[in-house]
Scaffold this motif. Structure first.
Motif, PDB file in Angstrom:
ATOM      1  N   ASN A 164     -32.229   4.740  -3.521  1.00 55.44           N
ATOM      2  CA  ASN A 164     -33.611   4.763  -4.018  1.00 55.44           C
ATOM      3  C   ASN A 164     -33.686   4.764  -5.543  1.00 55.44           C
ATOM      4  OD1 ASN A 164     -34.578   4.871  -1.346  1.00 55.44           O
ATOM      5  ND2 ASN A 164     -34.404   7.105  -1.329  1.00 55.44           N
ATOM      6  N   ASN A 245     -33.796   0.986  -0.725  1.00 54.23           N
ATOM      7  CA  ASN A 245     -34.811   1.289  -1.733  1.00 54.23           C
ATOM      8  C   ASN A 245     -36.118   1.641  -1.031  1.00 54.23           C
ATOM      9  OD1 ASN A 245     -35.959   1.481  -4.332  1.00 54.23           O
ATOM     10  ND2 ASN A 245     -36.722  -0.618  -4.194  1.00 54.23           N
ATOM     11  N   THR A 246     -36.171   2.828  -0.460  1.00 54.86           N
ATOM     12  CA  THR A 246     -37.356   3.262   0.282  1.00 54.86           C
ATOM     13  C   THR A 246     -38.346   4.038  -0.581  1.00 54.86           C
ATOM     14  OG1 THR A 246     -36.161   5.253   0.989  1.00 54.86           O
ATOM     15  CG2 THR A 246     -36.073   3.319   2.437  1.00 54.86           C
ATOM     16  N   GLU A 247     -38.036   4.259  -1.839  1.00 52.41           N
ATOM     17  CA  GLU A 247     -38.959   4.964  -2.734  1.00 52.41           C
ATOM     18  C   GLU A 247     -40.151   4.060  -3.034  1.00 52.41           C
ATOM     19  OE1 GLU A 247     -40.599   7.890  -4.993  1.00 52.41           O
ATOM     20  OE2 GLU A 247     -38.763   8.052  -3.793  1.00 52.41           O
ATOM     21  N   ASN A 250     -40.402   2.383  -6.497  1.00 47.63           N
ATOM     22  CA  ASN A 250     -39.351   1.433  -6.884  1.00 47.63           C
ATOM     23  C   ASN A 250     -39.338   0.178  -6.004  1.00 47.63           C
ATOM     24  OD1 ASN A 250     -38.446   3.190  -8.887  1.00 47.63           O
ATOM     25  ND2 ASN A 250     -36.988   4.189  -7.515  1.00 47.63           N
ATOM     26  N   ARG A 251     -40.359  -0.057  -5.235  1.00 46.07           N
ATOM     27  CA  ARG A 251     -40.373  -1.210  -4.350  1.00 46.07           C
ATOM     28  C   ARG A 251     -40.456  -2.514  -5.150  1.00 46.07           C
ATOM     29  NH1 ARG A 251     -44.643   1.131   0.138  1.00 46.07           N
ATOM     30  NH2 ARG A 251     -43.129   2.407   1.299  1.00 46.07           N
TER      31      ARG A 251
END
Length: 305
Positions: A164, A245-247, A250-251
């Motif tokens: 993430n 990158n599941t935040e 931050n996508r």
């Protein structure tokens, strides 16, 4: 006294007769070439329509209202609704997704070209034990499905505290793109004249200076070509950022488009979705239009020794 009869002189050789192809054969060959030319142009025209028509339709739909998209999908918009773009840019957070994508792809593209060009130059110009083994390791990386590495890659990134994060995703993008980059640039560096590098070495240049100031500028067409391919793959990458990158902050754009489609639910904001889709397409189209000559030159340079 015995005399010998001299053999008669051979007749002088005249000019060789010219053999000409029959006129019918020439006409038949010309007609075959014309048929093949018409067929190839027809295939190219059909392919161009299949590629360009969906793009034009998406751009046209991004300036229409939801009602007109559903009722008259092939009609031109009555007026240009720029509020679709502003709504997608601000309310759907496409601006944040766009910024994250530019940072991740920009840094990973620079790192991929830098590391890939250095590795390819060494593999192409220097003979040492294990040269071919390392080269085939990179080739093997191209044939390894990335989906098989998602689970162990997730745990590795988690143990290294890179999950993430933008820099963690940049490192994964670089590792994902290096095999093709090394494979492409190794063949390209082999086509460059070695006399230029030898002359630079005789003038006192080090290996580092020879690479960055002499060989790397000569490899510009190849760098642009492989850079465009990596840019396309990294810009449109969806599987890796979805897993690693599941935040929400931050996508990247690919995740943002899916989030935009899912968040609409039954409301159906198709105009905003098409506006966001066109936003994601524009940088890719612009990059290819600007560097299309360099891409063609880089692809054909490796075929001529």
């Amino acid at each position: 006294m015995k005399t010998t009869d001299t053999p008669p002189a051979a007749p002088a050789a005249g000019p060789a007769p010219v053999v000409r192809a029959p006129a019918s054969a020439a006409k038949e060959k010309s007609s075959e070439g014309q048929v093949l030319n018409v067929f190839s142009h027809g295939v190219l025209i059909i392919w161009a329509i299949l590629v360009v028509l969906p793009l034009l339709w998406a751009v046209m739909a991004s300036f229409k209202t939801d009602d007109s998209i559903l009722s008259t999908p092939w009609a031109l918009p009555d007026k240009l609704h720029f509020e679709n773009w502003s709504r997608a840019w601000s309310q759907a957070h496409m601006s944040d997704y766009f910024f994250n994508t530019v940072v991740v792809v920009g840094c990973s593209l620079v790192g991929t070209l830098l590391l890939g060009s250095m590795a390819a130059y060494v593999l192409a110009r220097f003979d040492f034990p294990g040269n071919r083994f390392i080269y085939y390791l990179f080739i093997g990386g191209m044939s390894f499905p990335i989906i098989l590495a998602l689970v162990p890659l997730f745990f590795v990134m988690n143990n290294m505290a890179l999950l993430n994060t933008r820099h963690g995703l940049i490192m994964v993008y670089i590792a994902y793109s290096l095999p093709f980059t090394v494979f492409f640039l190794t063949s390209f560096f082999r086509t460059l004249p070695s006399s230029v590098a030898e002359a630079a070495m005789l003038d006192g240049a080090s290996h580092t200076r020879t690479f960055f100031q002499v060989m790397l500028p000569m490899a510009k067409p190849g760098l642009i070509s492989v850079g465009i391919f990596n840019f396309l793959g990294q810009w449109n990458q969806y599987m890796l950022p979805t897993v690693l990158n599941t935040e929400p902050n931050n996508r990247v754009l690919s995740q943002g488009l899916v989030e935009l489609a899912n968040s609409q639910g039954y409301k159906g904001d198709w105009s905003g979705l098409f506006a966001g889709l066109v936003m994601a397409m524009l940088p890719v189209l612009a990059a290819y239009i600007i560097f299309q000559r360099q891409v063609v030159a880089g692809l054909t340079a490796g075929a001529v020794k």
